[in-house]
Design an enzyme around this catalytic site. Structure first.
Site, PDB file in Angstrom:
ATOM      1  N   SER A  77      -6.461   4.847   9.298  1.00  0.00           N
ATOM      2  CA  SER A  77      -7.231   4.751   8.057  1.00  0.00           C
ATOM      3  C   SER A  77      -6.618   3.681   7.141  1.00  0.00           C
ATOM      4  O   SER A  77      -7.306   2.771   6.663  1.00  0.00           O
ATOM      5  CB  SER A  77      -7.218   6.125   7.365  1.00  0.00           C
ATOM      6  OG  SER A  77      -7.616   6.035   6.039  1.00  0.00           O
ATOM      7  N   ARG A  91     -12.935  13.897   7.083  1.00  0.00           N
ATOM      8  CA  ARG A  91     -11.596  14.503   7.249  1.00  0.00           C
ATOM      9  C   ARG A  91     -11.243  15.372   6.051  1.00  0.00           C
ATOM     10  O   ARG A  91     -10.654  16.438   6.194  1.00  0.00           O
ATOM     11  CB  ARG A  91     -10.539  13.401   7.422  1.00  0.00           C
ATOM     12  CG  ARG A  91     -10.605  12.739   8.788  1.00  0.00           C
ATOM     13  CD  ARG A  91      -9.792  11.455   8.789  1.00  0.00           C
ATOM     14  NE  ARG A  91      -8.415  11.666   8.443  1.00  0.00           N
ATOM     15  CZ  ARG A  91      -7.625  10.761   7.844  1.00  0.00           C
ATOM     16  NH1 ARG A  91      -8.109   9.570   7.549  1.00  0.00           N
ATOM     17  NH2 ARG A  91      -6.381  11.027   7.571  1.00  0.00           N
ATOM     18  N   ASP A 111     -13.979   3.887   8.127  1.00  0.00           N
ATOM     19  CA  ASP A 111     -12.933   4.684   7.476  1.00  0.00           C
ATOM     20  C   ASP A 111     -13.523   5.486   6.319  1.00  0.00           C
ATOM     21  O   ASP A 111     -13.182   6.645   6.114  1.00  0.00           O
ATOM     22  CB  ASP A 111     -11.795   3.794   6.974  1.00  0.00           C
ATOM     23  CG  ASP A 111     -10.790   4.619   6.181  1.00  0.00           C
ATOM     24  OD1 ASP A 111     -10.212   5.553   6.773  1.00  0.00           O
ATOM     25  OD2 ASP A 111     -10.635   4.383   4.972  1.00  0.00           O
ATOM     26  N   HIS A 136       0.848  -1.197   0.000  1.00  0.00           N
ATOM     27  CA  HIS A 136       0.000   0.000   0.000  1.00  0.00           C
ATOM     28  C   HIS A 136       0.879   1.240   0.000  1.00  0.00           C
ATOM     29  O   HIS A 136       1.876   1.307   0.707  1.00  0.00           O
ATOM     30  CB  HIS A 136      -0.886  -0.001   1.254  1.00  0.00           C
ATOM     31  CG  HIS A 136      -1.933   1.066   1.228  1.00  0.00           C
ATOM     32  ND1 HIS A 136      -3.185   0.871   0.690  1.00  0.00           N
ATOM     33  CD2 HIS A 136      -1.912   2.356   1.661  1.00  0.00           C
ATOM     34  CE1 HIS A 136      -3.885   1.980   0.795  1.00  0.00           C
ATOM     35  NE2 HIS A 136      -3.142   2.902   1.376  1.00  0.00           N
ATOM     36  N   LYS A 149      -7.992  -0.652   6.670  1.00  0.00           N
ATOM     37  CA  LYS A 149      -8.358  -1.264   5.376  1.00  0.00           C
ATOM     38  C   LYS A 149      -7.494  -2.492   5.090  1.00  0.00           C
ATOM     39  O   LYS A 149      -7.964  -3.493   4.574  1.00  0.00           O
ATOM     40  CB  LYS A 149      -8.216  -0.236   4.252  1.00  0.00           C
ATOM     41  CG  LYS A 149      -9.352   0.772   4.267  1.00  0.00           C
ATOM     42  CD  LYS A 149      -9.192   1.817   3.205  1.00  0.00           C
ATOM     43  CE  LYS A 149      -8.089   2.787   3.525  1.00  0.00           C
ATOM     44  NZ  LYS A 149      -8.285   4.164   3.137  1.00  0.00           N
TER      45      LYS A 149
END
Ligand code: URA
Length: 433
Positions: free
Chosen positions: A183, A168, A161, A82, A187
């Protein structure tokens, strides 16, 4: 329990209990806590931070706020990757097939781009027919068969999230370590990988602009992963200028194909191999980092990584003729050259500025409901450290209109050209494991 008490506790520098964190996450996800109280709470976190324990609880509660994926029917150790988000970041298009080519299963759930950063799903949809809407069975089947599948995140994966990120985004509370870490990691936990490699971007185009903050973010995420039973490694990589030379969807796909075909596009190849090597080590495929790198470099040079990419695109309905003939990918009508206003050396290229210029062309979304244009984008002809003559082309805009004035202005403003020769930027700053 009352939300107002949690807000005042955090406002006054207090620490929440696990039950209080759970109360906030579940109450907000269900709609019992209104946006105005959640916004006030996020702002207290922005200013006062969270302890390690609070951040871990927040992550866990967010991960468990909806559906979680069980990947146990996929053979082998599943490794995910990620990125914290950047400009020109097409690394998943390279590392996915590269790691799949050596037999490591990659079950990737990716997102779309928003603002100046691009998204893997948008890039993949440059291929005619490519589908990201896979049923759970199709997804698992493709990973078992080809070692790689990329799907859109299902609506109910970490819904806390999803809701909090949207809030946000409009309340100025994105750039804070506990909220970014929870966050991303919520995930990753919900999507079921056993091991995770994080590409933490640092610099002008990243959420974390300073190396110190990027290290703190990386350390926080690695700790969360470990405490929740997932092996996690973070590599801190440069985002002080766009990655590679291409920005925009088709453009980035073309450049990824070049790297998969063995072309030595230095920054892109180097960071892709580095991340892939850490994925391979976490999957216990090699006994040393050097051995992993050598194998992966060979896969780029001998066509096996490209073959894995072709198989993956075809298996998800994409037109594989475009892999072999990238010039058939969507093309813009106009190619506008941006010229250097003065002679000198390129000191910096503001990555966020280039990402925003690409968004103005239509390559990205200003709001999440915007349509994007796969054909438009920017080719950088000069990168940080390069010498440039006055009037020489520094970038080419691929546009739908002949002028693209706003984008030209933005690209020019993103380049800093000066007479003294600057030091080349580092590509990889640290590895945290
Ligand atoms: N990416 C995410 O998924 N969440 C953040 O907060 C920042 C980047």
């Amino acid at each position: 329990m009352r939300m107002v008490d949690l807000i005042t506790k955090k406002r006054d520098g207090g620490t929440l209990s696990k039950e209080e964190v759970a109360f906030f996450v579940h109450g907000y996800t269900k709609g019992d806590i209104p946006d105005y109280q959640a916004s006030a709470f996020l702002m207290t976190v922005y200013f006062n931070g969270m302890t390690e324990e609070e951040t871990a609880w927040l992550t866990e509660e967010m991960a468990n706020s909806g559906e979680t994926f069980d990947l146990s029917s996929i053979e082998g150790k599943k490794v995910d990757k990620h990125s914290t988000g950047g400009v020109g970041d097409k690394i998943t298009l390279i590392t996915g097939p590269l790691v799949a080519a050596i037999g490591i299963p990659v079950a990737k759930m990716s997102g779309r781009g928003l603002g100046h950063t691009g998204g893997t799903l948008d890039k993949l949809e440059s291929f005619n027919g490519f589908s990201i809407d896979l049923s759970r069975e199709q997804f698992m089947g493709l990973v078992n068969e080809n070692k790689l599948a990329v799907a859109g995140q299902t609506g109910n994966l970490a819904p806390a999230d999803k809701k909090l990120y949207a809030l946000r985004d409009v309340t100025g509370t994105v750039n804070t370590i506990p909220l970014i870490a929870s966050s991303i990691m919520s995930k990753k936990l919900a999507s079921g990988a056993e091991a995770i490699v994080l590409d933490v971007k640092t610099g002008s185009g990243a959420f974390m602009k300073s190396l110190d903050d990027s290290k703190k973010l990386a350390e926080t995420m690695v700790k969360i992963g470990k405490n929740l039973g997932r092996q996690t490694v973070a590599v801190i990589t440069d985002m002080n200028q766009p990655l590679g030379f291409e920005v925009g969807n088709s453009n980035e796909v073309k450049e990824a194909i070049q790297v998969l075909s063995g072309e030595k596009i230095t920054d892109l190849r180097e960071i892709s191999v580095e991340l892939a090597a850490h994925m391979a080590l976490l999957a216990d495929k090699f006994s040393s980092y050097e051995e992993a790198r050598a194998h992966l470099e060979a896969c780029l040079d001998n066509g096996t990584a490209l073959a894995a990419f072709r198989t993956f695109i075809g298996a998800q309905g994409g037109d594989t003729a475009l892999v072999d003939n990238p010039e058939l990918l969507p093309q813009a009508d106009y190619h506008i050259e941006v010229k250097a206003p003065v002679a000198g050396f390129v000191h910096s290229i503001d990555a966020e500025g280039i990402g925003t210029a690409a968004m103005y062309l239509g390559a990205g979304r200003a709001t999440k409901d915007d349509d994007i244009d796969h054909a438009v984008g920017i080719t950088l002809k000069k990168k940080q450290g390069d010498a440039v003559e006055q009037g020489e082309t520094i970038a080419i805009l691929h546009a739908r209109d002949a002028q693209a004035v706003d984008s030209v202005t933005k690209v020019l403003a993103s380049y800093t050209i000066d007479t003294a020769q600057p030091k080349k930027m580092e590509l990889i700053y640290d590895v945290i494991s």
